[in-house]
Structure formats: structure tokens, C-alpha cells
Design a protein around this motif. Structure first.
Motif, PDB file in Angstrom:
ATOM      1  N   LYS A 295      61.284  81.840  70.550  1.00 39.11           N
ATOM      2  CA  LYS A 295      61.412  80.453  70.094  1.00 39.11           C
ATOM      3  C   LYS A 295      60.158  79.708  70.539  1.00 39.11           C
ATOM      4  O   LYS A 295      59.480  80.131  71.470  1.00 39.11           O
ATOM      5  CB  LYS A 295      62.641  79.841  70.745  1.00 39.11           C
ATOM      6  N   PRO A 296      59.882  78.625  69.885  1.00 39.16           N
ATOM      7  CA  PRO A 296      58.660  77.900  70.272  1.00 39.16           C
ATOM      8  C   PRO A 296      58.767  77.365  71.691  1.00 39.16           C
ATOM      9  O   PRO A 296      59.854  77.041  72.162  1.00 39.16           O
ATOM     10  CB  PRO A 296      58.583  76.768  69.251  1.00 39.16           C
ATOM     11  N   HIS A 297      57.621  77.300  72.318  1.00 41.62           N
ATOM     12  CA  HIS A 297      57.557  76.740  73.659  1.00 41.62           C
ATOM     13  C   HIS A 297      57.251  75.248  73.516  1.00 41.62           C
ATOM     14  O   HIS A 297      56.460  74.865  72.661  1.00 41.62           O
ATOM     15  CB  HIS A 297      56.446  77.454  74.429  1.00 41.62           C
ATOM     16  N   PRO A 298      57.870  74.409  74.332  1.00 41.71           N
ATOM     17  CA  PRO A 298      57.665  72.960  74.155  1.00 41.71           C
ATOM     18  C   PRO A 298      56.195  72.545  74.177  1.00 41.71           C
ATOM     19  O   PRO A 298      55.809  71.611  73.480  1.00 41.71           O
ATOM     20  CB  PRO A 298      58.410  72.363  75.344  1.00 41.71           C
ATOM     21  N   TYR A 299      55.382  73.260  74.969  1.00 38.45           N
ATOM     22  CA  TYR A 299      53.965  72.857  75.048  1.00 38.45           C
ATOM     23  C   TYR A 299      53.213  73.167  73.757  1.00 38.45           C
ATOM     24  O   TYR A 299      52.133  72.661  73.531  1.00 38.45           O
ATOM     25  CB  TYR A 299      53.274  73.571  76.211  1.00 38.45           C
TER      26      TYR A 299
END
Lengths: 720, 368
Positions: free
Chosen positions: A304-308
Motif C-alpha cells: 500500500k502507499p506510504h504516507p510520505y
């Protein structure tokens, strides 16, 4: 992003563009905006912009009315956009276009095979096609038929047309997973290019298994709609049980050398030694690249995408699309490395309720959430989603494809840029190989006149770049890899380098970046963008390679200088003895004097110690990890095990060039004592490989008969 | 050509064979063959104030065969010794360049040459001269004929009578070997010897028949005088008791030429014994002359960095320690200018012949 919906746009029918996230779609929206702000014409006043005041009547009559202008506004399909801008996809000139077409087809084939867990076997055929008159020679031909066949999982019937004749259709764009392709554009763009330049459709044969029938399709792309047109479809009989074959006819130019199809294929093999590839060149040659590494790379996992790594717009979209009902749940489930506790903390920082409905968050709130995400300390993304090539496989690839004296490979630990994990791997091949070295001195002994010098060739190193195992051929100087190679101070490692130039010497520098999202500088995927984090990792990997090369060079130099020392004495002794003999009137027992002097020379130059340095006795390699050293006497280090393939697989490589076979034999001698098991064995023992050192040559025979375990146990003992 | 007397020839040959013997003996004793060669540098020369000449010290340099840095030089030394011995046996003389070509070849089984340029063989010849204590003439090596002589002097060269007063403007070209065995001084009526640095000034004096009017011998070495010229001057000084005056440019190189004539050179310190003329006098151009003779400042040349560095070196040489010399050099440095002899033509083409030299000689305006 949501504003345009509310704005009145009477002249323009809103159409859903083929892909919401595609860049051309965004462009067409911007056009819509532009039309709204264009100066209103008097006639259009009441109809369109009722709030605007009319200009004085004295104004000259305008040629085009807003209505007329509005009528001209149209959707632009992605296909139309790229038809005009084909250079963005790597079709700028015929030579490059040919390469891009081959590349896209091969990349797709390899991705498919690997995803399905099949060891890829790919056949690439590029043949010149007559354009009206007689068949021109390959170098003169302007049309080529490219056929790429794989043994992959095949494609189900319904999916064949959109995959090959619809831009931005694919499985790889929406997920964060390491793969060669990223956008779902390549192969259909190649087909479109063929259609544009030759008018010929793309032909596809695909079969999903022995029991399923093979389907034959001829498809074209409707560039206005970006939709596939099926010209022909039928079931056929096909000799392969499973796989896909794609054939396209394109305008191109075949030229060997740098940035050629041949070079691309060779570089692909270096980074993908698990691939078996057959290449039929336009000149009618058949090049076989046997599989040298019998293990599929571990399948990369989707993350899943990383918040950064996300931007505000992306966050807004995710808020809309999520299945979660609560904000905290959304954060915890749709992002990597966000625990539910951390999610609540973030909500608090953003001043939002963890129970808020994600769909209700927009505007100010979304921005606050975005800021909170960026300011919170969050663990780096997981790195198990990556599938690096591995030091051993890189060594294998380099060793098989490049002649040299020294090989080494380094895999860096995973790192992160903009929330995307990545791994840098570097490899290095140095020297011309013992065969070449043995050839050169033959022609040397020409006596030199005054002022003449031994010529030195100033060959520059070659950099081969990869992103997710795909060789990057063009735009070398724009690439972060190339810049990192330039910035490395190779002189420290005994390789000469002029200012802001590549190091010089017979050297190939290999750099691979594996990532879920490789930041390319353009859609044609030719150069990696210069992020500090990426650059740093590349530099560190190169330095490690350089250090090992330096150690190797130093040793070799030492040996050579010792050798030279002994050598000059030998040479000069002859001269001195002859001169003494003449001085003494030719009455000297020259042989005796020579022997006496040689004895002294041997004593003076360290005698047997020198022999050892020269590798004339059992020296062994120098404790350089993941390296291979090739000397005229043999090969030391982690030489790839080139055992024959398992019996249930297809026949081992046939018709390899003669010297390759020789090399194979040489290598087999080393490989056998390590383990008599098949290729799987090399993989299982990966953990031990750093400690394993090849045994000195003379012992091979005695060890060959012993069980593998015995030699493995004894292996780590010879540490210096 | 070389009519050597048997004695020296045999002795030199023996010395050269000694090089081979060094190698053979060392090999038998399982030792590194080593040649001891006197060091030819400033560190190993001494200025003998009593004799007024530069003498070589006792510093020796060991040239060992089995030393990577010296192996090639050692090999070259043996090769040159062989070539020189060949000359002795064949009774021939030759030039240093021919020695270079004679000994140059590509070493068997390699692409390496024994010598890459003459710069490598010349020092080896000098090394042998020094270490064997054999003069270059005795080794039958000659330099180029580098000088000219004119004046009331009769010589016998190879049996030919040479009257240096009857050779027109060109004079007699001084051979490189002027030892009594090869060149005899038959008659000399001159009163002094004038050694001029440059050929142009020598030509001027010769054309103006300066030597006839002042009854002198005019010698030039075209720059740094070669051995033949120096040796001839020394013989005239010694055998005919003629004072020697040196006329050079007013620059550090001119001073050094004078000092070489007077005390000997650093490089060939071992030959000072028979070449130096401790009583030679410095006639000009001195740094005081431009003022005395009213030469305008604009005919001077600015001293460059190299000139200045060289002048400073001269100031430190033991043989330039006399007070007048220190003053002379310092005056040049402080003026920042150097003057060529040719600059005298600024006043008149014949200024040197008609004014400068007559006045200098009359006033005895020279330095020791």
C-alpha cells in the motif's frame, strides 16, 4: 479537482475519459477551464456568461464567436495525444522506435512469466520486410517485422484486444508492486506506432494451457476513441502449449552498436540470467542465450502507499475511494506502516475526529490531514515488496556476457525515497579477459625509435543501467546512475579518470535500481530522476565495488611489479653477460656467469615469495566477497554453477559459440565440488555463499569424489 | 686516426675490462655486482682555495645491478664500457652520439631499448670517465669541434702545419682533443689570450684584426667553451705563460662561463686539474660597465626569474665569495638588468674593437 463539475460548461459535453488518472485526461480538463476564462464575445453574452457586462458597441466585429469557439472544443483521446507526441514514448526516430518496440514486447513477456512463476523462455525475431520492391539488406531496410514469443501464462480471449490496442490499459499502474512495466502503455503504443507507420495491425496468438485453444487476433487501435478494433479473430492450432506471441510490423532502422537491439538483448541477459532467450537477428543470425541462473527471482509483493509518498490530490482520491467507514480505519488500512494507534494520533494532530466519514473530508480538513501525515514520524515502508537481482545472479550475468579479469557485485540494503522503497545493486567487470591479454603481447615486440612510446588506449568505461531489470539504453547523461558514476572518485581505486568524465579502462559498470515506482524523467523510461536518496545509495554501492576492484588491482599490480622486477633482471643479465664476454675478448664461460647472476637475482627478488604473489603457487583469492577473478590459470571466486538443467525442462542450450562452451567447461571444474545437486541447490545455500571459497586448483581432483557436505564444511577455513 | 701511444691505450683498455671483472668476481662470490662511481654534483665538489680550482670530493655512489632502480643504468654502464673498449682495440675516436647509436638496441624478447635517448648514454660516459680516472680523450671520445682560434700562433695538427695568423677571418677550428700527442704548439708570439663567449664578437674582433694590433690570440667557444677550447687556453697559459682574459655577456651565465674557465665546472670537477686556469681574468662585461661606458638603460634586458635564481646560486658558490664578486653580482641584481656584449653596437659597430677593449686593457680594468 472537483470544481469543474459545478462550473457551467454548456458548450462541452462531459465525457468520461478512458482513464481517470491518465495525464492526457487532466489536460483536456485544463482546456475546459481555459475556455471558461477566454474573453467573451458580445453575441455569446446572454447565452453563456450572463453576469458579464457587454463592451461598447463600437468595438469591431469579432471573427469567431464564443459559440463557434466552444463548438471546436473537443475531447482529446490519449491515443491521439500520443500519436502526435510519439517521442514521449520513445518513438522519435526509426532506429530508436525499433528498439522500443522490441523492448516493450520483451518486457511484457518477462513480466507475465515472472508474475505467473514461470522461468521465462523468450524468442525474439526481428526480420526486414520488403516495402514494395525487393527485400533490402538489413542495414538498408526501413520496415521490420518483430515477433516476440514467450512461454508465459497466456492471455484470456476477452483481454487480448484491450491489452494490445488500448493505451493506458493494464494491471500494473494502480498497484505498488515492482514490475518492468508501469503504465500499461508500452505494448499498445508500439502497436499503434506500427499501425501508423505501416498500416499493419498487431497479430497476437495466445494460449493459456494445453487444454485451452490458441486464439489468433489481429487488432488495431481506434485512435479517436482509444478503443481496440478487432480485424480478425479465430481459433488456430499452435505448437506451443502455453504462452503468447505478438507480431508487429513497424518502420525502423537496424544498426548495430550503441543503443541497438542487439545491445538491449545482451544487457537484458546480464540482468536476467534466469531468462532463456533466443534472438534471430535481422541479418539472419541466431543468438542463443542459455539460462545461467535457474531460479526465478522471488515474486515481489504489492504494497500500500506510504504516507510520505503521496500528494494531496492522491489523498483526496483515496478518501473518496476507500471502503472504510471511519477516518482512522481508512488511515490504518489503506496505508502501509500506519497502525490504528498511529492513525488516531494523526487524526488528533489534524484536529479531525477518528470517526469522521472519509468521504466528508475535503478542502481545509483534507489539507490538515495531509499535513499531519507528513509531520508524523512514520516507519519506512516495508521492503519485502522488492525483488532485487541478487549479487550471485549479477555476477553470473556479468561473467557470462562480458569478458574480463575481475567481477564483483554489491546489493545495497533497501532504502526509501518519497515513501517508495528501492534497492540499488551495482556490479563491475574489469579487464579484457585472459584470452585477449594472451593475444596482445604477440604483436608487441617491435623495437621503438627514439621519442616513440608504447601506445596506451584510452578506452572509457561503459555504464549499463537498469530499472527493475530493464536495461536503460538512451539518455545516459540525464540519468542519476551515470551522474553517480561520474561523481565517484575512481582514482582512489586505481582506475584513472579525467575530470568530469567516465573512468577510463576496460571496465563495465552495472547499476540496477529496483523499486515499486522508479522515478523516470520521461514516459519513455530512459533515465532515472536524480533524487538525493537514490544518488546516495548508488554512490555507496559503486564505492564498495570500487574498493574491491582497488584491492584486486593492487594485488595484480604488486604481482606484476614483482614479475617485472624479475623480468628486467632476466633481460639485463643477458645484456650484461654478453657485454662482459665481449670485454673479455669472447673467452668467457657465458652460461656459467648467466646462471650465477640468475641465482643472485632470484634471491634478491624474494624468490618463492614472489612466486606466491604471482599466483604461481596456491594463492587463493583475496577475501573479496561476491567477486570472481579470472586469470590465465583459471577462475577464482563465486563462479556461477552452470550445471545442466533439470531433465523435465527443455533441452540444454545448443549451438552456443565455441568459446562459451570452453568457458563452461572451465567453470564446471570449479562448480562440481561445491555440490553435485541440481540448480536449486545453489539457491538454497545462498546463506553460506559468502563464506564459501574455492579450493586451490590442484585439490579439485581429490575433492571431486567426496560428498558435497564434506567440502562445504571445510570451505570457510582458509581465512587470511 | 688516433695515434695513441701504446702505454695509455693499454692501460685504459685494462681499466675497461675491469668493469667486466667486477661483474664476474661478484657473480662468483654470489654478491650483487656493484660499481663505485664518484658523485658528480655540487655536494661532492670542493673549492680548493689554495690551488684556486674546483676539486672532486671522495663521495661515491654504488651502482648495484640487482636493484630495480639501478639495474638499467648498470646494464648501460657495462654496454658503454664494452663500446669504449671496442674503440680502444680498433684505435678509433668517436663522438658521444655515435656511442649512443653503437650501444642502442632492443633487448631480446622485449620491446625495451637499451637506451631511449642520448640523454641516457652521455652521463654514463662521464660516469666511466670519472670512475676509471680516464680522460675523455684517453677513452677516444671526442666532442664536436666547438670553437675557433685566430692569432699569431702556429700549430701542428696531424702533421699539418697550421698558422693561425693566415687563416683569414674564419680562423682555425679547435678540435675537441688538443692533447700534445695530437696537437703541438709550434710557435706563439702573442702576449695574451682573449677568450670571447660569443662567436659574433669573436668575428667582429677577427674582422677588425684586433689580434694583430694588440698581439693576442682570439679564442671562442660559442657559449660554454668545450673541453678543446678550455684545454687549449690552459696549454697556452701554461706552456707559453700567456695571461688569459675572458670576455662574456653581463649575465649570470656569463659569470659562470668565466668561473668554469677559471676554476673548472662542477660536472667535470675531476678534469679541473688540467683544464682550469686559476689566473684567468674577467675582462667584461661587468655590471659597472654600462655606467662607465655610458650605455643607455634601454639596451639592457630585464632579468627573468631564472636569471635571478641562477645569480643567487652563484652568490653561494665558494669560488664567488671574493668581495668584489659579491658586489659585482649584487649590483647586477639590484639594477635588475643584464647586458649582452652585442649591446655595445648601440654606440658604434666597432665600439668593442676601437673603444671598449682598448680602454679596458689600458686601464687594466679586470676582475680576478
Amino acid at each position: 479537482m472537483r470544481e469543474p463539475k459545478k462550473a457551467p460548461l454548456p458548450t462541452r459535453g462531459r465525457k468520461v475519459s478512458p482513464s481517470k488518472t491518465s495525464p492526457p485526461a487532466t489536460k483536456s480538463k485544463q482546456k475546459g477551464k481555459a475556455s471558461k476564462t477566454s474573453p467573451p464575445a458580445p453575441e455569446a453574452k446572454q447565452k453563456v456568461n450572463s453576469s458579464e457586462t457587454s463592451p461598447p458597441a463600437t468595438e469591431p466585429k469579432q471573427a469567431v464567436t464564443a459559440v463557434e469557439m466552444g463548438a471546436r472544443q473537443r475531447d482529446i483521446s490519449v491515443s491521439e495525444f500520443f500519436t502526435k507526441n510519439r517521442h514521449l514514448l520513445g518513438f522519435d526516430n526509426p532506429r530508436k522506435a525499433l528498439l522500443t518496440c522490441v523492448k516493450e514486447a520483451v518486457d511484457n513477456a518477462l513480466d507475465a512469466c515472472e508474475e505467473a512463476g514461470i522461468l521465462p523462455e523468450v524468442v525474439v525475431k526481428v526480420e526486414p520486410v520488403a516495402n514494395g520492391e525487393a527485400l533490402p539488406p538489413p542495414s538498408q531496410a526501413s520496415r521490420f517485422r518483430i515477433t516476440v514469443t514467450d512461454n508465459g501464462p497466456g492471455i484470456i480471449r476477452q483481454q487480448i484486444p484491450p491489452i494490445f490496442a488500448k493505451l493506458l490499459y493494464g494491471s500494473k499502474f494502480h498497484r505498488l508492486r515492482m514490475s518492468r512495466g508501469q503504465q500499461g502503455m508500452g505494448i499498445s503504443a508500439a502497436g499503434m506506432y506500427g499501425q501508423l507507420t505501416t498500416g499493419k495491425p498487431v497479430q497476437i496468438i495466445s494460449r493459456t494451457g494445453a487444454k485451452a485453444p490458441a486464439h489468433y487476433f489481429e487488432v488495431q487501435i481506434d485512435t479517436k476513441k482509444n478503443e481496440p478494433q478487432i480485424l480478425e479473430k479465430k481459433q488456430i492450432t499452435w505448437e506451443s502449449q502455453r504462452g503468447t506471441q505478438v507480431t508487429m510490423e513497424v518502420e525502423g532502422r537496424y544498426q548495430k552498436g550503441r543503443a541497438s537491439v542487439d545491445e538491449y538483448i545482451e544487457q537484458t541477459i546480464i540482468a536476467n540470467p534466469h531468462v532463456k532467450l533466443t534472438y534471430f537477428t535481422p541479418e539472419g543470425e541466431t543468438k542463443e542465450y542459455p539460462r545461467t541462473y535457474h531460479e526465478l527471482p522471488p515474486p515481489p509483493r504489492e504494497i500500500k502507499p506510504h504516507p510520505y509518498g503521496i500528494e494531496l490530490g492522491m489523498l483526496l482520491k483515496m478518501l473518496q475511494d476507500t471502503k472504510s467507514h471511519w477516518l482512522s480505519g481508512f488511515l490504518a488500512s489503506d496505508f502501509s506502516r500506519l497502525s490504528s494507534r498511529l492513525a488516531e494520533d494523526i487524526c488528533k494532530t489534524a484536529g479531525l475526529s477518528p470517526r469522521a466519514r472519509p468521504r466528508d473530508i475535503h478542502g481545509q480538513d483534507a489539507e490538515a490531514l495531509y499535513k499531519a501525515l507528513q509531520s508524523t514520524k512514520i516507519m519506512a515502508p516495508p521492503t519485502n515488496c522488492l525483488s532485487p537481482i541478487g549479487e550471485k545472479a549479477i555476477l553470473t550475468g556479468l561473467y557470462r556476457q562480458i569478458k574480463g579479469d575481475f567481477y564483483t557485485a554489491v546489493s545495497r540494503p533497501p532504502a526509501v525515497y518519497r515513501g517508495n522503497p528501492f534497492v540499488i545493486e551495482a556490479g563491475l567487470a574489469y579487464g579484457r579477459g585472459p584470452e585477449v591479454a594472451a593475444e596482445t603481447p604477440e604483436k608487441k615486440p617491435v623495437s621503438l625509435a627514439e621519442g616513440e612510446q608504447q601506445e596506451d588506449d584510452h578506452e572509457l568505461a561503459r555504464v549499463i543501467r537498469y530499472a527493475n531489470r530493464v536495461p536503460l539504453i538512451h539518455q545516459q547523461s540525464a540519468c542519476a546512475i551515470y551522474k553517480a558514476v561520474l561523481d565517484t572518485t575512481w582514482r582512489t581505486y586505481g582506475v584513472s579518470q579525467s575530470k568530469s568524465a567516465l573512468p577510463s579502462g576496460p571496465m563495465v559498470v552495472f547499476v540496477h535500481m529496483a523499486s515499486v515506482w522508479v522515478p523516470f524523467t520521461s514516459e519513455s523510461k530512459e533515465a532515472i530522476a536524480d533524487y538525493d536518496e537514490i544518488r546516495k545509495e548508488i554512490t555507496l554501492a559503486l564505492r564498495e565495488c570500487g574498493r574491491r576492484l582497488g584491492a584486486f588491482l593492487k594485488r595484480r599490480e604488486r604481482a606484476q611489479s614483482e614479475f617485472h622486477r624479475r623480468n628486467i633482471f632476466d633481460l639485463y643479465i643477458e645484456e650484461v653477460v654478453d657485454a662482459c664476454n665481449r670485454l673479455k675478448g669472447g673467452k668467457l664461460p657465458t652460461q656459467k656467469l648467466k646462471e650465477q647472476l640468475q641465482k643472485i637475482a632470484l634471491k634478491r627478488t624474494g624468490g618463492e615469495k614472489t612466486d606466491e604473489v604471482l599466483g604461481k603457487t596456491d594463492g587463493g583469492p583475496e577475501g573479496l566477497p561476491h567477486s570472481i577473478i579470472v586469470t590465465p590459470e583459471g577462475v577464482e571466486g563465486e563462479v556461477p554453477a552452470l550445471s545442466s538443467e533439470p531433465s523435465n525442462q527443455t533441452a540444454p542450450p545448443a549451438g552456443t559459440p565455441e568459446e562459451e562452451q570452453e568457458e563452461e567447461e572451465k567453470v564446471e571444474k570449479h562448480a562440481r565440488p561445491k555440490g553435485q545437486a541440481g540448480p536449486e541447490d545453489t539457491g538454497r545455500r545462498k546463506g553460506v555463499r559468502a563464506k564459501r571459497r574455492p579450493r586451490p586448483k590442484p585439490r579439485h581432483k581429490t575433492h571431486a569424489g567426496k560428498p558435497a557436505g564434506a567440502s562445504a564444511k571445510r570451505a570457510p577455513r582458509r581465512k587470511r | 686516426m688516433a695515434r695513441s701511444n701504446g702505454k695509455t691505450s693499454g692501460a685504459v683498455e685494462k681499466k675497461l675490462i675491469g668493469v667486466a671483472d667486477t661483474v664476474i668476481t661478484a657473480a662468483q662470490q654470489r654478491k650483487d655486482p656493484t660499481l663505485a662511481i664518484p658523485i658528480r654534483s655540487l655536494s661532492n665538489v670542493k673549492f680548493n682555495e689554495h690551488k684556486g680550482i674546483i676539486e672532486m670530493g671522495k663521495g661515491m655512489q654504488a651502482r648495484a645491478f640487482f636493484n630495480v632502480g639501478m639495474a638499467k643504468k648498470f646494464m648501460q654502464t657495462v654496454l658503454v664500457a664494452d663500446a669504449l673498449c671496442e674503440l680502444q682495440r680498433a684505435d678509433l675516436t668517436t663522438s658521444v652520439r655515435e656511442i649512443y647509436y653503437r650501444t642502442k638496441h632492443t633487448i631480446k624478447n622485449s620491446h625495451e631499448n637499451t637506451f631511449d635517448s642520448q640523454d641516457e648514454s652521455d652521463p654514463v660516459i662521464e660516469d666511466l670517465e670519472v670512475s676509471l680516472a680516464a680522460l675523455r680523450e684517453e677513452l677516444h671520445v671526442r666532442a664536436e669541434n666547438g670553437g675557433s682560434v685566430v692569432g699569431p700562433l702556429v700549430l701542428v695538427d696531424d702533421g699539418d702545419r697550421v698558422d693561425c695568423a693566415r687563416l683569414g677571418k674564419g680562423g682555425y677550428s679547435v678540435p675537441s682533443i688538443v692533447e700534445p700527442e695530437f696537437l703541438q704548439i709550434k710557435k706563439c708570439t702573442a702576449e695574451f689570450v682573449l677568450l670571447v663567449e660569443k662567436g659574433t664578437q669573436w668575428n667582429r674582433l677577427s674582422e677588425d684584426k684586433f689580434w694583430r694590433r694588440y698581439n693576442c690570440i682570439l679564442l671562442t667557444g660559442n657559449g660554454q667553451p668545450p673541453r678543446g677550447v678550455r684545454r687549449l687556453a690552459r696549454r697556452l697559459h701554461e706552456e707559453k705563460r700567456l695571461p688569459v682574459y675572458v670576455l662574456v655577456d653581463n649575465d649570470p651565465w656569463g659569470y659562470y662561463i668565466y668561473s668554469v674557465v677559471k676554476q673548472g665546472s662542477i660536472n667535470l670537477a675531476f678534469e679541473s686539474q688540467r683544464m682550469a686556469i686559476p689566473k684567468a681574468k674577467f675582462l667584461g662585461l661587468s655590471s659597472g660597465d654600462p655606467e662607465t661606458y655610458g650605455l643607455p638603460r634601454n639596451v639592457g634586458i630585464k632579468l627573468n626569474d631564472k636569471d635571478i635564481a641562477r645569480a643567487r646560486e652563484l652568490l653561494n658558490y665558494p669560488w664567488f665569495q671574493k668581495k668584489n664578486w659579491q658586489e659585482e653580482i649584487k649590483r647586477m641584481l639590484s639594477s635588475g638588468l643584464k647586458y649582452e656584449l652585442d649591446a655595445l653596437a648601440n654606440k658604434d659597430f666597432q665600439y668593442l674593437t676601437k673603444k671598449y677593449l682598448p680602454r679596458k686593457l689600458k686601464e687594466k680594468d679586470w676582475m680576478d
